[in-house]
Design an enzyme around this catalytic site. Structure first.
Site, PDB file in Angstrom:
ATOM      1  N   THR A  86       0.828  -1.205   0.000  1.00  0.00           N
ATOM      2  CA  THR A  86       0.000   0.000   0.000  1.00  0.00           C
ATOM      3  C   THR A  86       0.863   1.255   0.000  1.00  0.00           C
ATOM      4  O   THR A  86       1.960   1.267   0.549  1.00  0.00           O
ATOM      5  CB  THR A  86      -0.942   0.025   1.223  1.00  0.00           C
ATOM      6  OG1 THR A  86      -1.747   1.216   1.154  1.00  0.00           O
ATOM      7  CG2 THR A  86      -0.167   0.050   2.533  1.00  0.00           C
ATOM      8  N   ASN A 145      -0.616   4.084   1.076  1.00  0.00           N
ATOM      9  CA  ASN A 145      -1.312   4.905   2.063  1.00  0.00           C
ATOM     10  C   ASN A 145      -0.464   5.019   3.322  1.00  0.00           C
ATOM     11  O   ASN A 145      -0.255   4.024   4.015  1.00  0.00           O
ATOM     12  CB  ASN A 145      -2.667   4.270   2.390  1.00  0.00           C
ATOM     13  CG  ASN A 145      -3.498   5.106   3.334  1.00  0.00           C
ATOM     14  OD1 ASN A 145      -3.003   5.619   4.337  1.00  0.00           O
ATOM     15  ND2 ASN A 145      -4.782   5.235   3.020  1.00  0.00           N
ATOM     16  N   LYS A 196      -2.048   3.542   6.549  1.00  0.00           N
ATOM     17  CA  LYS A 196      -2.087   2.086   6.631  1.00  0.00           C
ATOM     18  C   LYS A 196      -0.694   1.513   6.849  1.00  0.00           C
ATOM     19  O   LYS A 196      -0.528   0.533   7.573  1.00  0.00           O
ATOM     20  CB  LYS A 196      -2.707   1.481   5.368  1.00  0.00           C
ATOM     21  CG  LYS A 196      -2.965  -0.011   5.492  1.00  0.00           C
ATOM     22  CD  LYS A 196      -3.718  -0.575   4.309  1.00  0.00           C
ATOM     23  CE  LYS A 196      -3.999  -2.059   4.491  1.00  0.00           C
ATOM     24  NZ  LYS A 196      -4.698  -2.649   3.322  1.00  0.00           N
ATOM     25  N   ASP A 203      -4.787  -9.209   2.471  1.00  0.00           N
ATOM     26  CA  ASP A 203      -6.142  -9.085   1.960  1.00  0.00           C
ATOM     27  C   ASP A 203      -7.084  -9.623   3.026  1.00  0.00           C
ATOM     28  O   ASP A 203      -6.746 -10.597   3.720  1.00  0.00           O
ATOM     29  CB  ASP A 203      -6.320  -9.842   0.644  1.00  0.00           C
ATOM     30  CG  ASP A 203      -7.506  -9.318  -0.156  1.00  0.00           C
ATOM     31  OD1 ASP A 203      -7.800  -8.109  -0.070  1.00  0.00           O
ATOM     32  OD2 ASP A 203      -8.148 -10.108  -0.877  1.00  0.00           O
ATOM     33  N   PHE A 247     -12.303   1.858   9.973  1.00  0.00           N
ATOM     34  CA  PHE A 247     -12.736   1.975   8.591  1.00  0.00           C
ATOM     35  C   PHE A 247     -13.519   0.721   8.228  1.00  0.00           C
ATOM     36  O   PHE A 247     -13.661  -0.203   9.032  1.00  0.00           O
ATOM     37  CB  PHE A 247     -11.530   2.156   7.656  1.00  0.00           C
ATOM     38  CG  PHE A 247     -10.522   1.035   7.753  1.00  0.00           C
ATOM     39  CD1 PHE A 247     -10.596  -0.064   6.929  1.00  0.00           C
ATOM     40  CD2 PHE A 247      -9.492   1.092   8.695  1.00  0.00           C
ATOM     41  CE1 PHE A 247      -9.669  -1.103   7.020  1.00  0.00           C
ATOM     42  CE2 PHE A 247      -8.560   0.059   8.803  1.00  0.00           C
ATOM     43  CZ  PHE A 247      -8.658  -1.032   7.964  1.00  0.00           C
ATOM     44  N   GLY A 248     -14.023   0.678   7.009  1.00  0.00           N
ATOM     45  CA  GLY A 248     -14.729  -0.509   6.543  1.00  0.00           C
ATOM     46  C   GLY A 248     -15.924  -0.867   7.411  1.00  0.00           C
ATOM     47  O   GLY A 248     -16.775  -0.026   7.726  1.00  0.00           O
ATOM     48  N   LYS A 254      -7.868  -2.369  19.398  1.00  0.00           N
ATOM     49  CA  LYS A 254      -8.287  -3.074  18.185  1.00  0.00           C
ATOM     50  C   LYS A 254      -7.197  -4.024  17.691  1.00  0.00           C
ATOM     51  O   LYS A 254      -7.479  -5.176  17.343  1.00  0.00           O
ATOM     52  CB  LYS A 254      -8.647  -2.069  17.087  1.00  0.00           C
ATOM     53  CG  LYS A 254      -9.024  -2.729  15.764  1.00  0.00           C
ATOM     54  CD  LYS A 254      -9.207  -1.708  14.661  1.00  0.00           C
ATOM     55  CE  LYS A 254      -9.384  -2.407  13.309  1.00  0.00           C
ATOM     56  NZ  LYS A 254      -9.499  -1.445  12.186  1.00  0.00           N
ATOM     57  N   ARG A 257      -6.229  -8.655  11.516  1.00  0.00           N
ATOM     58  CA  ARG A 257      -5.007  -8.133  10.891  1.00  0.00           C
ATOM     59  C   ARG A 257      -3.848  -8.114  11.883  1.00  0.00           C
ATOM     60  O   ARG A 257      -2.719  -8.488  11.542  1.00  0.00           O
ATOM     61  CB  ARG A 257      -5.270  -6.727  10.333  1.00  0.00           C
ATOM     62  CG  ARG A 257      -4.089  -6.167   9.546  1.00  0.00           C
ATOM     63  CD  ARG A 257      -4.428  -4.848   8.860  1.00  0.00           C
ATOM     64  NE  ARG A 257      -5.270  -5.056   7.689  1.00  0.00           N
ATOM     65  CZ  ARG A 257      -6.562  -4.754   7.628  1.00  0.00           C
ATOM     66  NH1 ARG A 257      -7.174  -4.228   8.671  1.00  0.00           N
ATOM     67  NH2 ARG A 257      -7.249  -4.955   6.522  1.00  0.00           N
TER      68      ARG A 257
END
Length: 211
Positions: free
Chosen positions: A33, A35, A38, A92, A173-174, A197, A203
């Protein structure tokens, strides 16, 4: 619910060079990524001593059309590895909802259709689960490291939970405002701070499994 290799076959593809790299000095990775946020989040999940660089600006977006979480992670990691000549890491994630037969899975980011937003996806999830009592779900993250010598390492992180009846929380997010992890205290991911989190998330578990 802990991080684990996906399968014996996946472990077999790791290869001796990558296995040595995991335990010695090759701990510098390029992230798939670009970003910065991230990249910083992923870097915070890696074991101590690992460093992470963002995707080079000259490398464009990578089409994720493999049809599986492992396949999409491989597409991204190998593209970055081939472009830079350095070890690259990609992940992913899929949300698997029992009432939806395990969906949306690999299509999680486009659940509400092509070009949809996170808000669109959450709104569709609440609509399709309206009146549904069985709201069990799990997040699955696959992390793949494509090493410079052509070998790869694959790990998986799973977080079991349920879909809330309404959105709660402002962080993340998401689907974070809808997902309540079983190992938590009843809050959604979006109601937790980053550290809380990461301790529970799919993740976080996957990236810590690289140690």
């Amino acid at each position: 619910t802990c991080a684990l290799p996906i399968s014996a076959g996946a472990v077999g593809r790791t290869g001796t060079a990558a296995a040595r790299a995991l335990n010695t000095f090759v701990r510098e990775l390029v992230c798939a990524t670009a970003n910065p946020g991230k990249v910083a989040e992923i870097a915070s999940m890696l074991p101590d001593g690992w460093t992470l660089s963002p995707r080079p600006a000259e490398v464009g977006d990578i089409v994720e059309d493999a049809g599986t979480l492992v396949g999409n992670a491989r597409l991204k990691a190998t593209a970055i590895r081939d472009a830079t000549g350095r070890a690259a890491v990609a992940d992913d994630t899929g949300l698997e909802v029992v009432a939806l037969g395990g969906g949306p899975g690999v299509d999680t980011s486009s659940f509400a259709g092509a070009g949809c937003t996170d808000a669109d996806n959450r709104a569709k999830m609440l609509e399709v689960l309206r009146g549904v009592n069985d709201r069990r779900a799990r997040f699955v993250t696959v992390v793949l490291v494509a090493w410079a010598d052509g070998t790869e390492t694959i790990v998986e992180g799973v977080c079991n939970g349920r879909i809330a009846e309404s959105e709660r929380g402002e962080r993340g997010f998401g689907f974070d405002p809808l997902f309540v992890p079983n190992d938590g205290d009843g809050r959604t991911f979006a109601e937790m701070n980053v550290g809380e989190k990461n301790q529970l998330s799919h993740r976080g578990r996957a990236f810590r499994a690289l140690a």
